[in-house]
Write an enzyme that holds these catalytic residues in place. Sequence first.
Site, mmCIF file in Angstrom:
data_model
loop_
_atom_site.group_PDB
_atom_site.id
_atom_site.type_symbol
_atom_site.label_atom_id
_atom_site.label_comp_id
_atom_site.label_asym_id
_atom_site.label_seq_id
_atom_site.Cartn_x
_atom_site.Cartn_y
_atom_site.Cartn_z
ATOM 1 N N GLY A 189 6.779 18.899 -31.004
ATOM 2 C CA GLY A 189 6.848 18.543 -29.575
ATOM 3 C C GLY A 189 5.913 17.429 -29.129
ATOM 4 O O GLY A 189 5.952 17.025 -27.967
ATOM 5 N N LYS A 249 7.303 22.558 -11.359
ATOM 6 C CA LYS A 249 8.296 21.501 -11.605
ATOM 7 C C LYS A 249 9.558 21.668 -10.743
ATOM 8 O O LYS A 249 10.224 20.689 -10.422
ATOM 9 C CB LYS A 249 8.682 21.470 -13.090
ATOM 10 C CG LYS A 249 7.570 20.928 -13.988
ATOM 11 C CD LYS A 249 8.039 20.785 -15.419
ATOM 12 C CE LYS A 249 6.898 20.411 -16.334
ATOM 13 N NZ LYS A 249 7.302 20.191 -17.721
ATOM 14 N N GLY A 261 16.603 29.044 -26.049
ATOM 15 C CA GLY A 261 15.787 29.081 -24.836
ATOM 16 C C GLY A 261 16.542 28.469 -23.674
ATOM 17 O O GLY A 261 17.392 27.574 -23.871
ATOM 18 N N ALA A 262 16.263 28.966 -22.464
ATOM 19 C CA ALA A 262 16.937 28.445 -21.267
ATOM 20 C C ALA A 262 15.961 28.382 -20.091
ATOM 21 O O ALA A 262 16.328 28.644 -18.955
ATOM 22 C CB ALA A 262 18.152 29.311 -20.934
ATOM 23 N N GLY A 263 14.713 28.040 -20.376
ATOM 24 C CA GLY A 263 13.714 27.857 -19.322
ATOM 25 C C GLY A 263 13.760 26.423 -18.819
ATOM 26 O O GLY A 263 14.740 25.694 -19.046
ATOM 27 N N TYR A 299 3.918 21.807 -29.098
ATOM 28 C CA TYR A 299 3.043 20.853 -29.809
ATOM 29 C C TYR A 299 1.700 21.469 -30.168
ATOM 30 O O TYR A 299 0.859 20.812 -30.755
ATOM 31 C CB TYR A 299 2.864 19.558 -29.006
ATOM 32 C CG TYR A 299 2.448 19.773 -27.573
ATOM 33 C CD1 TYR A 299 1.116 19.988 -27.237
ATOM 34 C CD2 TYR A 299 3.396 19.782 -26.559
ATOM 35 C CE1 TYR A 299 0.745 20.207 -25.927
ATOM 36 C CE2 TYR A 299 3.036 19.999 -25.243
ATOM 37 C CZ TYR A 299 1.701 20.214 -24.934
ATOM 38 O OH TYR A 299 1.333 20.437 -23.636
ATOM 39 N N ARG A 331 17.439 34.833 -24.469
ATOM 40 C CA ARG A 331 17.267 36.283 -24.276
ATOM 41 C C ARG A 331 17.982 36.713 -22.992
ATOM 42 O O ARG A 331 18.748 37.668 -22.998
ATOM 43 C CB ARG A 331 15.764 36.572 -24.182
ATOM 44 C CG ARG A 331 15.432 37.989 -23.889
ATOM 45 C CD ARG A 331 13.947 38.205 -23.937
ATOM 46 N NE ARG A 331 13.216 37.424 -22.926
ATOM 47 C CZ ARG A 331 11.916 37.461 -22.757
ATOM 48 N NH1 ARG A 331 11.178 38.219 -23.540
ATOM 49 N NH2 ARG A 331 11.317 36.737 -21.821
ATOM 50 N N SER A 349 -2.514 15.312 -21.143
ATOM 51 C CA SER A 349 -2.039 14.114 -20.440
ATOM 52 C C SER A 349 -3.171 13.180 -20.014
ATOM 53 O O SER A 349 -3.012 11.949 -20.113
ATOM 54 C CB SER A 349 -1.177 14.509 -19.230
ATOM 55 O OG SER A 349 0.021 15.058 -19.683
ATOM 56 N N SER A 361 -4.188 20.586 -20.459
ATOM 57 C CA SER A 361 -3.310 19.420 -20.598
ATOM 58 C C SER A 361 -3.953 18.283 -21.407
ATOM 59 O O SER A 361 -5.132 17.982 -21.246
ATOM 60 C CB SER A 361 -2.945 18.904 -19.205
ATOM 61 O OG SER A 361 -2.188 17.725 -19.343
HETATM 62 P P1 NAP Z 1 9.767 28.675 -19.369
HETATM 63 O O1 NAP Z 1 10.528 28.040 -18.278
HETATM 64 O O2 NAP Z 1 8.819 29.784 -19.052
HETATM 65 O O3 NAP Z 1 10.849 29.226 -20.461
HETATM 66 C C1 NAP Z 1 10.448 30.029 -21.547
HETATM 67 C C2 NAP Z 1 11.645 30.298 -22.472
HETATM 68 O O4 NAP Z 1 11.162 31.085 -23.578
HETATM 69 C C3 NAP Z 1 12.768 31.116 -21.820
HETATM 70 O O5 NAP Z 1 13.994 30.759 -22.403
HETATM 71 C C4 NAP Z 1 12.395 32.549 -22.223
HETATM 72 O O6 NAP Z 1 13.480 33.447 -22.252
HETATM 73 C C5 NAP Z 1 11.898 32.320 -23.637
HETATM 74 N N1 NAP Z 1 11.007 33.389 -24.081
HETATM 75 C C6 NAP Z 1 9.718 33.575 -23.721
HETATM 76 N N2 NAP Z 1 9.239 34.690 -24.321
HETATM 77 C C7 NAP Z 1 10.256 35.211 -25.063
HETATM 78 C C8 NAP Z 1 10.380 36.352 -25.907
HETATM 79 N N3 NAP Z 1 9.350 37.191 -26.114
HETATM 80 N N4 NAP Z 1 11.562 36.564 -26.521
HETATM 81 C C9 NAP Z 1 12.604 35.725 -26.325
HETATM 82 N N5 NAP Z 1 12.557 34.620 -25.533
HETATM 83 C C10 NAP Z 1 11.386 34.375 -24.904
HETATM 84 O O7 NAP Z 1 8.893 27.611 -20.182
HETATM 85 P P2 NAP Z 1 9.216 26.053 -20.392
HETATM 86 O O8 NAP Z 1 8.563 25.253 -19.338
HETATM 87 O O9 NAP Z 1 10.679 25.898 -20.619
HETATM 88 O O10 NAP Z 1 8.371 25.761 -21.742
HETATM 89 C C11 NAP Z 1 8.804 26.322 -22.977
HETATM 90 C C12 NAP Z 1 7.983 25.725 -24.118
HETATM 91 O O11 NAP Z 1 8.203 24.329 -24.176
HETATM 92 C C13 NAP Z 1 6.466 25.905 -23.971
HETATM 93 O O12 NAP Z 1 5.940 26.205 -25.232
HETATM 94 C C14 NAP Z 1 5.990 24.542 -23.497
HETATM 95 O O13 NAP Z 1 4.658 24.251 -23.901
HETATM 96 C C15 NAP Z 1 6.973 23.629 -24.230
HETATM 97 N N6 NAP Z 1 7.143 22.330 -23.566
HETATM 98 C C16 NAP Z 1 6.882 21.209 -24.294
HETATM 99 C C17 NAP Z 1 7.036 19.963 -23.712
HETATM 100 C C18 NAP Z 1 6.717 18.734 -24.506
HETATM 101 O O14 NAP Z 1 6.533 17.666 -23.916
HETATM 102 N N7 NAP Z 1 6.679 18.812 -25.817
HETATM 103 C C19 NAP Z 1 7.481 19.849 -22.379
HETATM 104 C C20 NAP Z 1 7.768 21.009 -21.661
HETATM 105 C C21 NAP Z 1 7.592 22.257 -22.281
HETATM 106 P P3 NAP Z 1 13.927 34.232 -20.887
HETATM 107 O O15 NAP Z 1 14.642 33.221 -20.060
HETATM 108 O O16 NAP Z 1 14.815 35.335 -21.370
HETATM 109 O O17 NAP Z 1 12.666 34.720 -20.256
#
Ligand code: NAP
Length: 296
Positions: free
Chosen positions: A256, A75, A136-138, A235, A161, A26, A24
């Site tokens: 990011g 989270k 994306g939908a995480g 980022y 996905r 932060s 991190s």
């Molecule tokens: P997460 O909840 O694990 O979600 C990951 C997402 O990526 C899901 O939509 C997943 O699809 C998709 N994904 C992962 N591998 C894949 C693949 N091989 N093919 C297709 N889709 C794939 O993660 P998150 O917390 O949302 O974080 C996602 C990104 O955002 C990370 O890189 C994180 O560092 C970044 N982030 C940045 C900030 C910032 O302040 N800039 C804040 C938070 C997060 P499925 O649902 O199908 O698995």
Amino acid sequence: MQTEDIITEQSQVAALIGNPVGHSVSPQLHSLISKSTGFPLTYLPFKVDPQDLESAVKGINALGFTGFNVTIPYKCDVIKYLDGISKEARLIGAVNTVKCSREGTYGYNTDADGFAKAFQKETGSDLKGKTILIIGAGGASRAVSVKAAIDGAEKIYIVNRSIEKAASIAEIINKNVRSCAFAYGLQELEHDELSSACNVIVNTTSLGMHPNVDALPVKKDFEFNKSQIVCDIIYNPLKTRFLKLAEEYGCVTVNGLGMLFFQGIAAYEIWTGVKCDDGLLNELYNSFYRSIKFEL
Ligand code: NAP
């Protein structure tokens, strides 16, 4: 150690809990903010094992910390241990910032605000009236998608996905904010009808993040339109392959780091009550950019 670094009973202390926390930036960001505002806040990262999450939350509050950040993978899970959360965090289903007080613990989602503020600062525009494609939908997508709806986006297309996760976010938005969200599978991006209708495209997947920097959330022959604003919330690296591709089409791009910066500022303001004015924000933003060094 300098006098101002000595932690006393009066010191304000905030924590970061997650697993892992070593990556991190932060702590670096909060140290920078504290030095500039002259309102010191000591910020300490703690790696917490899943079985210890509840006691970590109670312990941080019991020790009189001013608050804490929550990162991957807690989270969502942290919510059940808090005394209250904001309406926005409830809709998003995730908390990344908690304020501690005698009354208890109260959770917020400043990732959402961080994305909107970074978008505004770096594009001079906002999300109101835009048609937005979110890949994306995480957890991060939930924050970006709900915030886009709250801030008045015209239409939000969520492509993932696992389509059921995209559908779940669209349903939350359509039921609780406005009927403006639609869910699709990733294959929808193979035709350009959906993407060409969008003013803004946001990658919220982890595809392209260090160390897998060659990964792309779209096919390599994906076509952008030069009028589109293209964001990647990753980022590290600062310029993903996705953003490089968008740049080849002449698009305005946003990485990011701004989202990370503004979520931290929002958390600092919640904890300390100190508001950073525009001049200070600019100064901090530039220093933060200069101070960031990733291993690439
Ligand atoms: P997460 O909840 O694990 O979600 C990951 C997402 O990526 C899901 O939509 C997943 O699809 C998709 N994904 C992962 N591998 C894949 C693949 N091989 N093919 C297709 N889709 C794939 O993660 P998150 O917390 O949302 O974080 C996602 C990104 O955002 C990370 O890189 C994180 O560092 C970044 N982030 C940045 C900030 C910032 O302040 N800039 C804040 C938070 C997060 P499925 O649902 O199908 O698995």
